[in-house]
Design a protein around this motif. Sequence first.
Motif, mmCIF file in Angstrom:
data_model
loop_
_atom_site.group_PDB
_atom_site.id
_atom_site.type_symbol
_atom_site.label_atom_id
_atom_site.label_comp_id
_atom_site.label_asym_id
_atom_site.label_seq_id
_atom_site.Cartn_x
_atom_site.Cartn_y
_atom_site.Cartn_z
ATOM 1 N N LYS A 134 0.783 -1.279 0.077
ATOM 2 C CA LYS A 134 -0.118 -0.200 -0.061
ATOM 3 C C LYS A 134 0.819 1.388 -0.085
ATOM 4 N N GLY A 135 2.267 1.116 -0.431
ATOM 5 C CA GLY A 135 3.041 2.420 -0.245
ATOM 6 C C GLY A 135 4.547 2.140 -0.314
ATOM 7 N N HIS A 225 11.025 7.002 -10.753
ATOM 8 C CA HIS A 225 11.114 8.278 -11.424
ATOM 9 C C HIS A 225 9.551 8.287 -12.169
ATOM 10 N N ALA A 226 9.135 9.626 -12.539
ATOM 11 C CA ALA A 226 7.991 9.900 -13.202
ATOM 12 C C ALA A 226 7.748 9.128 -14.334
ATOM 13 N N GLU A 227 8.590 8.745 -15.425
ATOM 14 C CA GLU A 227 8.671 8.110 -16.665
ATOM 15 C C GLU A 227 8.104 6.754 -16.383
ATOM 16 N N ALA A 228 8.887 5.904 -15.571
ATOM 17 C CA ALA A 228 8.614 4.680 -15.481
ATOM 18 C C ALA A 228 7.119 4.616 -14.801
ATOM 19 N N THR A 229 6.748 5.481 -13.983
ATOM 20 C CA THR A 229 5.473 5.339 -13.281
ATOM 21 C C THR A 229 4.450 5.881 -14.098
ATOM 22 N N GLY A 230 4.796 6.554 -14.932
ATOM 23 C CA GLY A 230 3.757 7.006 -16.015
ATOM 24 C C GLY A 230 3.321 5.937 -17.046
ATOM 25 N N ARG A 283 -8.793 -2.145 -12.360
ATOM 26 C CA ARG A 283 -8.974 -0.906 -11.597
ATOM 27 C C ARG A 283 -8.204 -0.649 -10.468
ATOM 28 N N THR A 284 -7.951 -1.829 -9.462
ATOM 29 C CA THR A 284 -7.247 -1.760 -8.516
ATOM 30 C C THR A 284 -5.617 -1.570 -8.664
ATOM 31 N N GLU A 285 -5.377 -2.444 -10.003
ATOM 32 C CA GLU A 285 -3.854 -1.882 -10.429
ATOM 33 C C GLU A 285 -3.779 -0.532 -10.621
ATOM 34 N N LEU A 286 -4.908 -0.090 -11.650
ATOM 35 C CA LEU A 286 -4.728 1.426 -11.955
ATOM 36 C C LEU A 286 -4.459 2.314 -10.689
ATOM 37 N N GLN A 287 -5.281 2.038 -9.563
ATOM 38 C CA GLN A 287 -5.103 2.865 -8.320
ATOM 39 C C GLN A 287 -3.899 2.808 -7.686
ATOM 40 N N GLN A 288 -3.252 1.434 -7.945
ATOM 41 C CA GLN A 288 -2.036 1.389 -7.330
ATOM 42 C C GLN A 288 -0.805 1.926 -8.122
ATOM 43 N N ALA A 289 -0.864 1.846 -9.593
ATOM 44 C CA ALA A 289 -0.021 2.401 -10.357
ATOM 45 C C ALA A 289 0.797 3.686 -10.050
ATOM 46 N N PRO A 290 0.052 4.729 -9.782
ATOM 47 C CA PRO A 290 0.781 5.844 -9.517
ATOM 48 C C PRO A 290 2.002 5.787 -8.450
ATOM 49 N N GLU A 291 1.768 4.774 -7.484
ATOM 50 C CA GLU A 291 2.846 4.626 -6.581
ATOM 51 C C GLU A 291 4.208 4.176 -7.100
ATOM 52 N N ALA A 311 14.052 -0.656 0.695
ATOM 53 C CA ALA A 311 12.579 -0.639 0.405
ATOM 54 C C ALA A 311 12.139 0.270 -0.801
ATOM 55 N N SER A 312 11.134 -0.174 -1.703
ATOM 56 C CA SER A 312 10.623 0.679 -2.788
ATOM 57 C C SER A 312 9.528 1.479 -1.823
ATOM 58 N N LEU A 313 9.471 2.944 -2.026
ATOM 59 C CA LEU A 313 8.526 3.749 -1.507
ATOM 60 C C LEU A 313 7.757 4.310 -2.480
ATOM 61 N N GLY A 314 6.344 4.377 -2.396
ATOM 62 C CA GLY A 314 5.267 4.984 -3.330
ATOM 63 C C GLY A 314 5.620 6.377 -3.634
ATOM 64 N N ARG A 315 5.682 6.774 -5.141
ATOM 65 C CA ARG A 315 6.099 7.833 -5.456
ATOM 66 C C ARG A 315 4.972 8.888 -5.124
ATOM 67 N N ARG A 316 3.729 8.515 -5.047
ATOM 68 C CA ARG A 316 2.475 9.455 -4.885
ATOM 69 C C ARG A 316 2.654 9.942 -3.351
ATOM 70 N N ILE A 317 3.112 9.001 -2.574
ATOM 71 C CA ILE A 317 3.017 9.217 -1.037
ATOM 72 C C ILE A 317 4.285 10.046 -0.815
ATOM 73 N N PHE A 318 5.256 9.900 -1.402
ATOM 74 C CA PHE A 318 6.419 10.614 -1.083
ATOM 75 C C PHE A 318 6.301 12.107 -1.762
#
Length: 687
Positions: A134-135, A225-230, A283-291, A311-318
């Motif tokens: 979850k992040g 980074h933003a490119e991979a997350t996008g 839809r769940t995957e899409l909700q998680q993708a911005p992290e 650990a990997s930290l969610g981009r949206r959270i950071f």
Amino acid sequence: MLHSLVSLRFSLLSPVLFCAFALQTARTAQAENPVVMDVEARVKMESRERIASDLRYLSSDELKGRDTGSAEIEVAAQFIADRFSSLGLNTQLFNGAPYQVFTATTETVAGPAEKNQLILKKDGAPDQRIEMEKGVRPLAIGTTGEVSGELVFAGYGITAPDSGYDDYAGLDATGKVVVIIRGEPRRGRADNPLSSQGPSRFALFNAKVANAIAHGAAGLLIVNHAEATGQDIQSAETRLAEQKKQVFDIDSKLASLPEEAVNTRSKLSETKAIVESQINALRTELQQAPEGLLGTTQAGEPEGDKRIPVASLGRRIFAEWVAAQGTADAPKSLDSIEAQIDETMKPASFVFTGTIATLLSSVETRDVIGKNVIAELPGVGPLANETIVIGAHYDHVGMGGNGSLAPGTVAVHNGADDNGSGTVTMLELAHRLTKEPMESRRRIVFMAFSGEELGLLGSKHYAREPRFPLENTVAMINLDMVGRLNDDEGLTIYGVESAPTFDGLIDEWNATYKLPVVKDPSGNGPSDHTSFYEKGVPVLFFFTGLHPDYHRPTDDFEKINVEGMVRITDMVSQAARYLATVAERPTYQKTGPGAGIRRGNRTAYLGVSMEEQGTVVSISAVTEEGPAAKAGLQVGDTIVQIGDDGMNKIADVQRIVSGKRAGDKITLIVLRSGQEITVEVELLRRP
């Protein structure tokens, strides 16, 4: 006329649904007039029924994607063994059982959820607890442990003395929990002082971890980074749109059906329910993708003796933390900080005021046990001591994880095509060949391999420890992903030059069945036939191409062309009979590399064959005039990095390339004679 009307009415239906309708029509005709159905039609109908029934079961949610080492693949193994036994095959091959047991691999996985979380304590605010998936997600490049310290941001986590760039300049990271961004500034730009030809060695995950340790960090958090997350977001949106369109198409078909088409309506409704469940998962995957969370093993394995929790930290959270750190006079945003570093090539590191982070990270290793399921149809007459092998892998990628192309999705990856289709075709061949008398024949050995998705481990184990001598094994037929036959992609048959006679024989065999065949010379490739080819055995590998559902939860039975599988089974039956009975055995010969990584005709390919030794992936063959060859890659090159992803498994390379299209460019860092070389490859459409 009746046939024409039936064809018109059901021309819009999937091959599976049409097959179901055809079976029902055949049964009705037989009930009304037993003479209507001749022996050949009855055989084909029964064959369709067996294939469909077996595939529905092996690709059901009950078997949870048949991951090697799971309880569910044990159930699948027993199912296959019971089928072999019921056909009268000899299954007492390994201490009275059909199971060739081997240690597949030592796997690194995330530990329990309660041991993987991040707790943020900030002056005057309630504690913020971020749970696993979850992040935050542990990375295998780090170690298990719990650390606490002041939270600091260290840009890209790079120290490059020669270029004068240092994210840690002026920042005391000793005993701190450090947050860094994946990759490097000015990625892919010619004005990148770290490397003008592509990602530098400083962008490697291991280099970043080692640098954090050198600066005294207690723990490390990596933000995508933003490119991979996008790209993750775009991929999820595209697949969601495809599934919504499928529901629309099903609704259109339902609306056009007459009321009396009860069975077809029921089948379509079942399919719609399955697709709608997949839409919910997407839809769940899409909700998680911005992290943009990285997979547990995506950053690779650790190097050196010193290790810290990573650990990997969610981009949206950071990004929210960064925004909260700013003020009205000096607002901050993660995007603007990245842009600032890119523009100035100066660090923008800072300390999060009054903030203590506690990182709990747990990664575990376990031995994964695999089972090849093997049975023998004994030989007869003067050829009895020679062997042909008919094989298919029955494992898949379980609930997702490292092998999945739906990052972050925890869902059943049913693997109907990959490789339920090959497994049930192999079972159907066993059924047919045990029923056919042959006065003289070679031993026919049927093999269901485990561990294929982990690197052909089951077939490699058999090739090292064969039950029947490989010098007397005259040919191997491999079936992997044969469930999506269509006239556009066709049926690709690999290995046609692994014996001088194979090319002409394929034309002879196909004269009857008229399948849309594409021939590839290579005996190499990322499927189980390679393990035999490398030991000097001629091979034929049957494959109907990749598709958007490959290694995703949407590879379901409803998308399988059962009728096409029957046609392929017909042709392979003829090939197997010929190879089992022809007096002169095929002569092995080495082949050209062919297309390398297998692709459907509409997807990109790299044009290499690879070998994996420990944590090293090296190029073993390069396709002439292929993308890799044109870029200058050579046999013996060790693939270190693609983009800013470290590579230590063949599956890592496949994961990257399979997500690309023809015309896309990827940057590889390879080791050649001890020197790092950066190569840009433009992927091409498979010829």
